[in-house]
Design an enzyme around this catalytic site. Sequence first.
Site, PDB file in Angstrom:
ATOM      1  N   GLU A  94       5.459  -5.976  -0.299  1.00  0.00           N
ATOM      2  CA  GLU A  94       4.310  -5.886  -1.034  1.00  0.00           C
ATOM      3  C   GLU A  94       4.700  -5.169  -2.347  1.00  0.00           C
ATOM      4  OE1 GLU A  94       0.054  -3.844  -1.787  1.00  0.00           O
ATOM      5  OE2 GLU A  94      -0.048  -5.174   0.098  1.00  0.00           O
ATOM      6  N   CYS A 102      -1.632  -1.082  -7.052  1.00  0.00           N
ATOM      7  CA  CYS A 102      -0.819  -2.351  -7.565  1.00  0.00           C
ATOM      8  C   CYS A 102      -1.995  -3.524  -7.616  1.00  0.00           C
ATOM      9  CB  CYS A 102       0.052  -2.674  -6.245  1.00  0.00           C
ATOM     10  SG  CYS A 102      -0.681  -2.703  -4.615  1.00  0.00           S
TER      11      CYS A 102
END
Length: 488
Positions: A254, A288
Site C-alpha cells: 500500500e 495516505c
Amino acid sequence: MSDTPTPYTGFDRMPLAGEWRHGSSGSVLTDSNPYSGEVLAEIPLAGSTDVDLAYRAAREAQREWAQTGPEGRAAVFERAAGIIMKRADEFADWLTREIGATRDRAGVEVAITAAVTAAAAGHTAEVVDTVGTDVPDKENRVYRKPAGVVTVISPWNFPMYLSNRSVAPALALGNAVVLKPAEDSPVTGGLLLAKVYEEAGLPTGLLSVVVGRGRDVGDHLVQHEIPRVISFTGSTSVGRGIAPKAGLKKLALELGGNGPLVVLNDADLERAVECAVFGSYYHQGQICMATNRVIVDASVYYEFVDRFVERARALRTGDPREASTQIGPVISRRQLNGIQEKVVESVAGGAKVLLAGEPTGPTGLVLPPHVLLGDNYVTTAAEEVFGPVATLIRAHDEADALRIANDTMYGLSSGVFTRDVERGLRFAQQVEAGMTHINDTTVHDDVHAAFGGEKASGIGRFGGKWVADDFTTHHWISIQHKPRPLVF
C-alpha cells in the site's frame, strides 16, 4: 489495589529470535517527541546479522505454530486484544509523545488496533474449498496454508495500527513475522506490539522486531531467502524499489495517495466542507488516504471556498497532549521542510494562498492549516503533500470533476458528495481508486474495509475478508475414490 497495569519498559532493546537484546549495528537511534523534543529512548540499532537471526528463528518457530490448533491460536489474539484495551491510556500516551498524535486521534488508533487484533482470531480456522470436477468418482479440495515467514515493513503515521493490520492476521493464519517499524516510530510501530503478544502468550521466536535504518537493513530484509511474503506500507518511491528486489516473493504494497474529494453541484455543502476539512487536516494531513485535493463544481465553488477557509481557520493548533488541540506537530524537520517546499513551488506555479502561517511550538514543527487555490498541476495537487495543506480546484461540471480526479498517477482513496446516491454511485464506479466513499471523508477507520490502491498506489488489499489472500498459499489435493482406467 489498582487495576492499572505496570507500564511496559525496556525500549532500548528489541525482540530478536525470542530474546530482547540490543541491535548489533554499532549505531544508536534517538527516539524523540516531535512536539517537545524530549528523548523517549536510545536504541542500539539492528544490522544484517540481526536480520539473519530473526529469520532463522522465525522459520523454526513457524513450523510448530502452523500445527497449533485454531482454538489455541485464536486465544492468543483474544488475550492480546484485551491487553491493548486494558493498556489503552498507556498506548495513547505513547502515540502522542512519539508521533505527535492528538489525544482523540491516539485513542482512535488504539481502538482500531484492538479491533483488528480481535478480528484476527477469526482467521485461525482451517479453510477448505471443494472444487467441482467432471472426472467420475474424483474429489478436489483446495486447502489454504500459511505462507511461512512474513516480512512486515510499516510507516510512522499510524504506526501501531498499520503494523498490526498485517502482523495480527499473518500470525493468526499460522505464519511467523519479522517486523521492521519506521525509524520515527520504533516503539508504537513495533516494540509495544511485541510486548503485547509476549504478554498474551505468543510462542517465542514467532515475532521479531528489527529496529534499524532502512539503508542498513532494508535490502537484506527484502532480498533474504527465508521470507515468502513482503507486506509494505509506505511511499510509492520505496515501494517501487522493493518490487524488483523481492524476486519471486508475494508482495502486498500500500503506497502513496493523492486523494480527490469531489463536490458535485447538488451536494450538502455543510457536510462536504466538514468532511473535506477533516480529511485534509486529520493527523496534520499525514495519512495516505488524506484529502489531498478538493475538486468543486463551479456552481458551488465560491461558497464552498468561503466555508472551507472559515472552518480551517478555526482549527486549534498546539500541544497534542491538550484535549482541545486539533492539529499537532508534523513528524520531523525533514517532513516540515518538504511540505513548505511544495507550497512555495505551488505558488510559483500559479496557486493562490488563502490561509497559511509560520510553524510554532517548542521544536517549531506545528504547522498551521494551509489552504491553496490552484489547478490540478500545482505541486500541492499533483504530489502527495503529507501535511496540513489543502488545494481547492474548480471544475466546470461533473465530467470535468471526474477527469481531474483521475488525472493522477495515484489511486488509493477518494470521495464524492451528492444528494443523489445513485448519481454518486455512478460517479464512484468511474473513479480510478481502490476506495471511494460517497458523502463521507476519504480517511476511513473501518477495520473490515479492504484498504488498497490502483495505479501507483500499490497492489493487494489490506483488511477485510481478503486479508488471508496475502498471507497464505493454496494447496490443491485431489482424491480418486475409485480406480479409473488410464488410456495412453
